[in-house]
Design a protein around this motif. Structure first.
Motif, PDB file in Angstrom:
ATOM      1  N   ILE A 193       6.208   7.535  12.942  1.00  0.00           N
ATOM      2  CA  ILE A 193       5.947   5.916  12.982  1.00  0.00           C
ATOM      3  C   ILE A 193       4.406   5.829  12.899  1.00  0.00           C
ATOM      4  O   ILE A 193       3.847   4.932  12.083  1.00  0.00           O
ATOM      5  N   ARG A 194       3.537   6.738  13.558  1.00  0.00           N
ATOM      6  CA  ARG A 194       1.944   6.639  13.326  1.00  0.00           C
ATOM      7  C   ARG A 194       1.454   6.576  11.707  1.00  0.00           C
ATOM      8  O   ARG A 194       0.690   6.204  11.455  1.00  0.00           O
ATOM      9  N   TYR A 195       2.358   7.603  11.079  1.00  0.00           N
ATOM     10  CA  TYR A 195       1.903   7.678   9.713  1.00  0.00           C
ATOM     11  C   TYR A 195       2.195   6.441   8.718  1.00  0.00           C
ATOM     12  O   TYR A 195       1.415   6.114   8.085  1.00  0.00           O
ATOM     13  N   VAL A 196       3.308   5.966   9.411  1.00  0.00           N
ATOM     14  CA  VAL A 196       3.604   4.759   8.634  1.00  0.00           C
ATOM     15  C   VAL A 196       2.668   3.525   8.522  1.00  0.00           C
ATOM     16  O   VAL A 196       2.306   2.818   7.805  1.00  0.00           O
ATOM     17  N   ARG A 197       2.239   3.385  10.036  1.00  0.00           N
ATOM     18  CA  ARG A 197       1.172   2.421  10.425  1.00  0.00           C
ATOM     19  C   ARG A 197      -0.311   2.726   9.955  1.00  0.00           C
ATOM     20  O   ARG A 197      -0.735   1.798   9.259  1.00  0.00           O
ATOM     21  N   LEU A 198      -0.572   4.070   9.892  1.00  0.00           N
ATOM     22  CA  LEU A 198      -1.682   4.473   9.279  1.00  0.00           C
ATOM     23  C   LEU A 198      -1.764   4.140   7.718  1.00  0.00           C
ATOM     24  O   LEU A 198      -2.498   3.506   7.124  1.00  0.00           O
ATOM     25  N   PHE A 199      -0.585   4.397   6.929  1.00  0.00           N
ATOM     26  CA  PHE A 199      -0.633   4.227   5.641  1.00  0.00           C
ATOM     27  C   PHE A 199      -0.480   2.608   5.141  1.00  0.00           C
ATOM     28  O   PHE A 199      -1.134   2.084   4.257  1.00  0.00           O
ATOM     29  N   SER A 200       0.252   1.912   5.993  1.00  0.00           N
ATOM     30  CA  SER A 200       0.264   0.422   6.154  1.00  0.00           C
ATOM     31  C   SER A 200      -1.099  -0.163   6.173  1.00  0.00           C
ATOM     32  O   SER A 200      -1.555  -1.300   5.511  1.00  0.00           O
ATOM     33  N   ALA A 201      -1.943   0.329   7.329  1.00  0.00           N
ATOM     34  CA  ALA A 201      -3.334  -0.304   7.396  1.00  0.00           C
ATOM     35  C   ALA A 201      -4.236  -0.099   6.284  1.00  0.00           C
ATOM     36  O   ALA A 201      -4.905  -0.920   5.624  1.00  0.00           O
ATOM     37  N   ILE A 202      -3.904   1.270   5.637  1.00  0.00           N
ATOM     38  CA  ILE A 202      -4.807   1.487   4.578  1.00  0.00           C
ATOM     39  C   ILE A 202      -4.376   0.603   3.406  1.00  0.00           C
ATOM     40  O   ILE A 202      -5.232   0.110   2.419  1.00  0.00           O
ATOM     41  N   ALA A 203      -2.978   0.359   3.232  1.00  0.00           N
ATOM     42  CA  ALA A 203      -2.411  -0.566   2.042  1.00  0.00           C
ATOM     43  C   ALA A 203      -3.178  -1.914   2.181  1.00  0.00           C
ATOM     44  O   ALA A 203      -3.693  -2.623   1.182  1.00  0.00           O
ATOM     45  N   TRP A 204      -2.978  -2.380   3.534  1.00  0.00           N
ATOM     46  CA  TRP A 204      -3.471  -3.768   3.622  1.00  0.00           C
ATOM     47  C   TRP A 204      -5.209  -3.749   3.438  1.00  0.00           C
ATOM     48  O   TRP A 204      -5.508  -4.767   2.955  1.00  0.00           O
ATOM     49  N   ILE A 205      -5.995  -2.730   3.865  1.00  0.00           N
ATOM     50  CA  ILE A 205      -7.431  -2.785   3.697  1.00  0.00           C
ATOM     51  C   ILE A 205      -7.609  -2.613   2.103  1.00  0.00           C
ATOM     52  O   ILE A 205      -8.551  -3.369   1.699  1.00  0.00           O
ATOM     53  N   ILE A 206      -6.903  -2.019   1.151  1.00  0.00           N
ATOM     54  CA  ILE A 206      -7.155  -1.945  -0.253  1.00  0.00           C
ATOM     55  C   ILE A 206      -6.915  -3.513  -0.850  1.00  0.00           C
ATOM     56  O   ILE A 206      -7.394  -3.677  -1.559  1.00  0.00           O
ATOM     57  N   LEU A 207      -5.705  -3.979  -0.456  1.00  0.00           N
ATOM     58  CA  LEU A 207      -5.309  -5.164  -0.865  1.00  0.00           C
ATOM     59  C   LEU A 207      -6.353  -6.440  -0.397  1.00  0.00           C
ATOM     60  O   LEU A 207      -6.558  -7.185  -1.199  1.00  0.00           O
ATOM     61  N   PHE A 208      -6.918  -6.201   0.602  1.00  0.00           N
ATOM     62  CA  PHE A 208      -7.956  -6.988   1.046  1.00  0.00           C
ATOM     63  C   PHE A 208      -9.065  -6.759   0.312  1.00  0.00           C
ATOM     64  O   PHE A 208      -9.830  -7.798  -0.226  1.00  0.00           O
ATOM     65  N   ILE A 209      -9.581  -5.826  -0.064  1.00  0.00           N
ATOM     66  CA  ILE A 209     -10.542  -5.431  -1.058  1.00  0.00           C
ATOM     67  C   ILE A 209     -10.431  -5.920  -2.494  1.00  0.00           C
ATOM     68  O   ILE A 209     -11.503  -6.576  -3.008  1.00  0.00           O
ATOM     69  N   ALA A 210      -9.060  -5.882  -2.578  1.00  0.00           N
ATOM     70  CA  ALA A 210      -8.738  -6.250  -4.073  1.00  0.00           C
ATOM     71  C   ALA A 210      -8.799  -7.782  -4.178  1.00  0.00           C
ATOM     72  O   ALA A 210      -9.293  -8.516  -5.083  1.00  0.00           O
ATOM     73  N   CYS A 211      -8.370  -8.336  -3.045  1.00  0.00           N
ATOM     74  CA  CYS A 211      -8.902  -9.874  -3.102  1.00  0.00           C
ATOM     75  C   CYS A 211     -10.254 -10.483  -3.041  1.00  0.00           C
ATOM     76  O   CYS A 211     -10.507 -11.291  -3.681  1.00  0.00           O
TER      77      CYS A 211
END
Length: 355
Positions: A113-131
């Protein structure tokens, strides 16, 4: 059905059922099933309460108290052997097998689950940068739309109507981006599975995926479209039609500069983390393991190999001139199944690297 099969040229089995093939991502996969009693007769050391080697699956009755069952199992285990005087039993749901498979001192301690959380956090950061990037581009292009806004306000357009127009434009662009991203996932997912030997699936037409995509789309739409909409609709028509420079107000300039700083700061942090992770992976690949793994082979022992291993080693393997050395071990390399293996437990034959 009803046919008799001989397995390993030893025992005869009668086919009493056929099971549908399990999905590729299933945790339990098998080629055939047989009563566990047959296995226990061959491995009598497993009948000792001081050993373990079989995963036990149980199905609880609806509404059963899992904690109560854990306590009953713990009491049963402690009464069987003094080694388990301070041990405890804990049932783990099959839903948690894959993501919560790590334990520390007998207590659940995360897992995959730690990898799921890590990749989810990276995805949110990328979406934040895109916004942030979308807001910066939208405000930077304000000079190309100032005349349109000035004329529309002169003709009677109210600010609410302009805000609604810009938000709808942002929504339309986000929907197009979402559809394009779904198309790219479907196009590249088969190649990704082949490259990384995975069996990932993406079914966008499930209610969960549809609801998640719509909720995510609305959230990003509000974040990325709100500020440009209020910013563009705030231009004064008189100043616009006079050709005065707009968008250089102290507040607007501060917000734009702040967004740019945040965007580049987060991007640099991601790049640095990527470099650090790459270096760590390279270190793990190149570090000294403490033994030479080149040409080292190991295989399970079969039949009477253990009893005649000395003769097989000296007259069969070493005399070939190909094998440098051979030995018996109870566990594969880099694993330790038991520190005190029973005398009749199965072993592993390890063969030193080839010359």
């Amino acid at each position: 059905m009803g046919k008799t099969l001989r397995v390993s040229n030893q025992d005869d089995y009668t086919v009493i059922g056929v099971i549908k093939d399990a999905p590729l991502n299933a945790s339990l996969r098998c080629e055939w099933l047989a009563p566990v009693g047959i296995f226990l007769k061959r491995t009598e050391w497993l009948n000792n309460w001081a050993t373990w080697g079989i995963t036990t699956l149980v199905e609880l009755s609806p509404g059963a108290n899992v904690s109560a069952v854990d306590q009953q199992l713990t009491a049963l285990l402690r009464s069987k052997n003094s080694l388990y005087a301070h041990a405890g039993c804990l049932l783990q749901s099959m839903n948690d097998w894959h993501l919560y498979d790590n334990y520390t001192n007998g207590k659940p301690d995360g897992g995959q689950i730690r990898y799921v959380r890590l990749f989810s956090a990276i995805a949110w950061i990328i979406l934040f940068i895109a916004c942030i990037n979308f807001m910066n581009l939208a405000t930077a292009r304000a000079g190309q739309r100032v005349k349109e806004i000035g004329v529309r306000k002169t003709l009677g357009a109210v600010r609410k109507a302009l805000i609604g127009q810009f938000i709808l434009e942002a929504l339309l662009m986000s929907v197009i981006a979402m559809l394009l991203s779904i198309l790219l996932v479907y196009l590249f997912l088969p190649g990704f599975n082949v490259l990384f030997d995975k069996q990932l699936r993406f079914d966008v037409f499930t209610p969960t995926h549809i609801g998640g995509l719509l909720a995510l789309r609305c959230l990003l739409w509000l974040i990325a479209g709100a500020y440009p909409a209020f910013y563009l609709s705030s231009f004064h028509p008189v100043a616009v039609l006079k050709g005065q420079r707009i968008g250089l107000g102290r507040g607007a300039g501060f917000i734009r500069k702040g967004l740019v700083v945040v965007q580049f700061t987060v991007s640099v942090i991601l790049i640095v983390c990527t470099v650090v992770i790459y270096q760590q992976v390279q270190h793990i690949k190149d570090r000294d393991l403490g033994y030479n793994k080149q040409g080292l082979l190991y295989m399970s022992t079969e039949g009477n190999l253990i009893e005649h291993f000395g003769a097989i080693r000296s007259m069969g393997l070493l005399q070939t001139g190909v094998v440098e050395n051979a030995m018996l071990t109870n566990s594969p390399p880099l694993q330790m199944w038991s520190t005190e293996p029973p005398a009749d437990s199965p072993g592993k034959a390890a063969i030193r690297r080839l010359k």
